[in-house]
Design an enzyme around this catalytic site. Structure first.
Site, PDB file in Angstrom:
ATOM      1  N   CYS A  74       0.866  -1.175   0.000  1.00 40.47           N
ATOM      2  CA  CYS A  74       0.000   0.000   0.000  1.00 40.47           C
ATOM      3  C   CYS A  74       0.906   1.229   0.000  1.00 40.47           C
ATOM      4  O   CYS A  74       1.723   1.397   0.909  1.00 40.47           O
ATOM      5  CB  CYS A  74      -0.851  -0.033   1.269  1.00 40.47           C
ATOM      6  SG  CYS A  74      -1.900   1.403   1.514  1.00 40.47           S
ATOM      7  N   CYS A 182      -1.277   3.683  -6.545  1.00 39.87           N
ATOM      8  CA  CYS A 182      -2.087   3.056  -5.495  1.00 39.87           C
ATOM      9  C   CYS A 182      -2.333   1.631  -5.978  1.00 39.87           C
ATOM     10  O   CYS A 182      -2.649   1.421  -7.156  1.00 39.87           O
ATOM     11  CB  CYS A 182      -3.405   3.807  -5.348  1.00 39.87           C
ATOM     12  SG  CYS A 182      -4.686   2.905  -4.429  1.00 39.87           S
TER      13      CYS A 182
END
Ligand code: DGL
Length: 253
Positions: A74, A182
């Site tokens: 992440c 992302c």
């Protein structure tokens, strides 16, 4: 540390499954525990201290499973928490950053569009990266985009409409590459390449997989025999998220 222990890997939700796939391709003998903090997603619109606290809690859950290394799959959690995780944990920790550096080498006189969460783009870590490699970058925070993937919508009309609307701001701009900053956005590659034919879409997943492989090798932590695999965990409703993770694990990107 036992070579046969599992490797922990986590994200705010299901996006990190895109990283897991690349990591497992490189390390087919390793066993993984994937944790999606779906209950607390999204991270990308939260404050740095909130994200750090959430990431630390997830790390505790994974440490209790005796993992031998941790992958922060992440970009948002990495930028807010990787330094603290490294200080606190006694195992190797691998993080991610938007792949602006490799994308900058694709520059052909136009622009490099960087898509990421608002929290990632606000962080000092990204500012430093941008100073180094962002001469031709256009920076675009995408609040609301990861939610489509969390809901299992990878190519429906709602996500297409979001992307079309966002990309209409760059009409007439020569885009030499788009950075998927992302891990959720990697699952939108198919639709993005329909909307931006011929534009390279760059993510940091394989770089993360290589870094993890290196660290395991150097630490003498590579599992040498046996079959690899993954176990999925979630802080959300397992009846919703485990099947979604399994689906995302298998679909062609
Ligand atoms: N998948 C996460 C990332 O790579 C962010 C999604 C979120 O906002 O929680 O940044």
């Amino acid at each position: 540390m036992d070579k046969n222990s599992a490797i922990g890997i986590f994200d705010s939700g299901v996006g990190g499954v895109s990283v897991l796939r690349d990591v497992m391709r490189r390390l087919p003998r390793e066993r993984f525990i994937y944790y999606g903090d779906n209950l607390n997603a999204p991270y990308g619109t939260k404050s740095e201290s909130e994200i750090r606290a959430l990431a630390m809690r997830v790390a505790e859950v994974l440490m209790a499973e005796d993992v031998k290394a941790l992958v922060v799959a992440c970009n948002t959690a990495t930028s807010a928490a990787v330094a603290t995780l490294r200080e606190t944990l006694s195992i190797p920790v691998v993080g991610m950053e938007p792949a602006l550096k490799p994308a900058s080498f694709l520059w052909k006189g136009g622009k490099i569009l960087v898509l990421a969460t608002p929290a990632t783009l606000k962080q000092h870590k990204f500012q430093l990266l941008n100073e180094k490699y962002g001469e031709h970058a256009l920076i675009r925070p995408c609040a609301g985009l990861m939610e489509f993937v969390e809901n299992g919508d990878l190519s429906g009309e709602p996500v297409r409409a979001y992307l079309r609307d966002m990309l209409s701001d760059y009409e007439g701009v020569q885009l030499d590459a788009v950075v998927l900053g992302c891990t959720h956005y990697v699952f939108l590659k198919r639709v993005l390449s329909e909307l931006l034919p011929g534009v390279p879409l760059v993510d940091g997943n394989d770089g993360t997989a290589r870094r993890l492989t290196d660290l395991l090798e150097k630490g003498g932590l590579l599992r040498e025999e046996g079959e690899g695999g993954v176990r999925f965990m979630t802080s959300g409703d397992p009846a919703v998220y485990i099947p979604l993770m399994e689906r995302l694990f298998r679909i062609p990107i």
